[in-house]
Design an enzyme around this catalytic site. Structure first.
Site, PDB file in Angstrom:
ATOM      1  N   TRP A   2      -6.101  -0.188  11.805  1.00 16.06           N
ATOM      2  CA  TRP A   2      -5.956  -1.508  11.196  1.00 16.06           C
ATOM      3  C   TRP A   2      -4.662  -2.197  11.616  1.00 16.06           C
ATOM      4  CZ3 TRP A   2      -7.592  -1.881   5.401  1.00 16.06           C
ATOM      5  CH2 TRP A   2      -8.836  -1.266   5.216  1.00 16.06           C
ATOM      6  N   ASN A  20     -10.362   6.394   8.165  1.00 13.17           N
ATOM      7  CA  ASN A  20     -11.166   7.483   7.627  1.00 13.17           C
ATOM      8  C   ASN A  20     -12.403   7.744   8.478  1.00 13.17           C
ATOM      9  OD1 ASN A  20     -11.916   4.819   6.404  1.00 13.17           O
ATOM     10  ND2 ASN A  20     -13.679   6.011   5.720  1.00 13.17           N
ATOM     11  N   ASP A  63     -12.126   7.911   1.073  1.00 14.46           N
ATOM     12  CA  ASP A  63     -11.846   6.710   1.857  1.00 14.46           C
ATOM     13  C   ASP A  63     -10.368   6.332   1.750  1.00 14.46           C
ATOM     14  OD1 ASP A  63     -12.142   4.349   3.392  1.00 14.46           O
ATOM     15  OD2 ASP A  63     -12.627   3.169   1.620  1.00 14.46           O
ATOM     16  N   ASP A  65      -8.049   7.103   4.070  1.00 16.82           N
ATOM     17  CA  ASP A  65      -7.550   6.854   5.418  1.00 16.82           C
ATOM     18  C   ASP A  65      -6.034   6.631   5.416  1.00 16.82           C
ATOM     19  OD1 ASP A  65      -7.121   3.970   5.114  1.00 16.82           O
ATOM     20  OD2 ASP A  65      -9.228   3.655   5.568  1.00 16.82           O
ATOM     21  N   ARG A  90      -1.904   6.307   1.490  1.00 14.23           N
ATOM     22  CA  ARG A  90      -2.867   5.742   0.557  1.00 14.23           C
ATOM     23  C   ARG A  90      -3.298   6.780  -0.474  1.00 14.23           C
ATOM     24  NH1 ARG A  90      -7.903   2.181   2.940  1.00 14.23           N
ATOM     25  NH2 ARG A  90      -9.263   2.309   1.126  1.00 14.23           N
TER      26      ARG A  90
END
Length: 333
Positions: A2, A20, A63, A65, A90
């Site tokens: 990202w 992820n 999720d 990631d 995260r």
């Protein structure tokens, strides 16, 4: 991937956070650790070869990631000069790694609530309930759904993460890193994919599917936290009304700037996080601010007015009618 990688010119290495594995929530579809998903990779810029990798949540059933930034700092660890890579994950933990070889230095919870693991192994940094011999990681049973138990119990921190893409900021003078956080819990659900073309359906093998969904069980809120980047020790913290999707900006004058979903753009004291100044732009702020100087005068600029995520405004009705805009605000110091 990202976000832009962090580049270290001394070693000609860039450090990239990796997302992820998919599907997000049906881990039976993808058994194993899923190397190198939910990781950071150190790669040579000339050849792209992986020098080392570190995986934060093997088999990641949440999720989580780990796409966000990985700042590099130089600091002393037990009196020894070390080249470090740090990351507010995260998954709710703050990690300190040796950036020359990827070895684990320290890790500490930085979110208010965390229930998917009791902690990190002090030697490896892996979750304490990680089983390296298992195809599927159970972690805290019930914190994520399975095909046998489709609905999960509350997951803390929520799958949005303790911190998502919004960047942290580092003040090397104070030796403090500032983390904008998303606090609270939600729940996940597993849905096994059964409509592939091989099963008479329409979904092709390489098309995206999540293997489930999410459920909001409480209103998420935000925080701004000042941490020691070597140990993860909390130096100061404040609770914010809204979950934060605007990154932090630190200045050499020991200020920290942060935008908010209700349009407030606020400056905090870099040591105490006491609010010093605030301006309401009238529309939500998702972007991190920047600072620059012209003819010796310093300015702070921030983009205002992005449409707010449904996950931000879903539990806060006072923001549902906030209007998006297309504005650039500039302030002088």
């Amino acid at each position: 991937m990202w976000e832009t990688a962090t580049y270290d010119p001394d070693s000609d290495t860039f450090y990239q956070g990796i997302g992820n594995a998919g599907p997000d929530w049906d881990t039976e579809y993808r058994p194993g650790d899923n190397k190198w998903a939910a990781s950071v990779l150190a790669m040579g810029s000339a050849d792209g070869k992986i020098k080392w990798g570190y995986q934060y949540t093997p088999n990641d059933p949440y999720d989580f990631d780990e796409i966000s930034e990985h700042p590099i700092i130089n600091a002393k660890v037990n009196g020894e000069d070390r080249k470090l890579l740090v990351h507010a994950a995260r998954n709710g933990f703050f990690y300190t790694l040796d950036r020359t070889n990827g070895s684990f230095v320290a890790g500490k919870q930085y979110v208010d609530k965390l229930n998917w693991t009791p902690g990190l192994d002090p030697k490896t940094g892996k979750p304490l309930n990680y089983d390296p011999n298992a195809d599927l990681q159970a972690y805290n049973p019930g914190s994520h759904p399975t095909r046998a138990n489709l609905k999960g119990n509350p997951l803390c921190t929520s799958h949005f993460g303790g911190k998502n893409w919004e960047p942290s900021a580092y003040n090397p003078q104070l030796g403090v890193i500032y983390i904008p956080t998303i606090e609270g819990c939600n729940a996940l659900e597993t849905v096994e994919q059964k409509d592939f073309v091989a099963d008479g359906g329409t979904v092709k093998p390489r098309e995206r599917f999540t293997g489930g969904g999410l459920k909001m069980i409480e209103t998420l809120y935000g925080g701004l936290k000042a941490l020691d980047p070597v140990t993860g020790e909390m130096k100061a913290h404040i609770r914010l009304t809204y979950s934060n999707y605007s990154g932090a900006l630190a200045t050499a004058g020991n200020l920290v700037f942060l935008g908010h979903a209700d349009g407030a753009f606020t400056a905090y004291d870099g040591k105490t996080l006491q609010e010093l100044w605030s301006f309401n732009a009238g529309s939500g702020i998702n972007a991190p601010a920047i600072t620059y100087s012209v003819n010796g005068k310093q300015y702070i600029a921030v983009l205002v007015g992005s449409k707010q995520s449904q996950f931000v405004i879903g539990g806060v009705p006072e923001l549902k009618n906030s209007a998006p805009a297309s504005m650039l605000y500039v302030f002088s110091l």
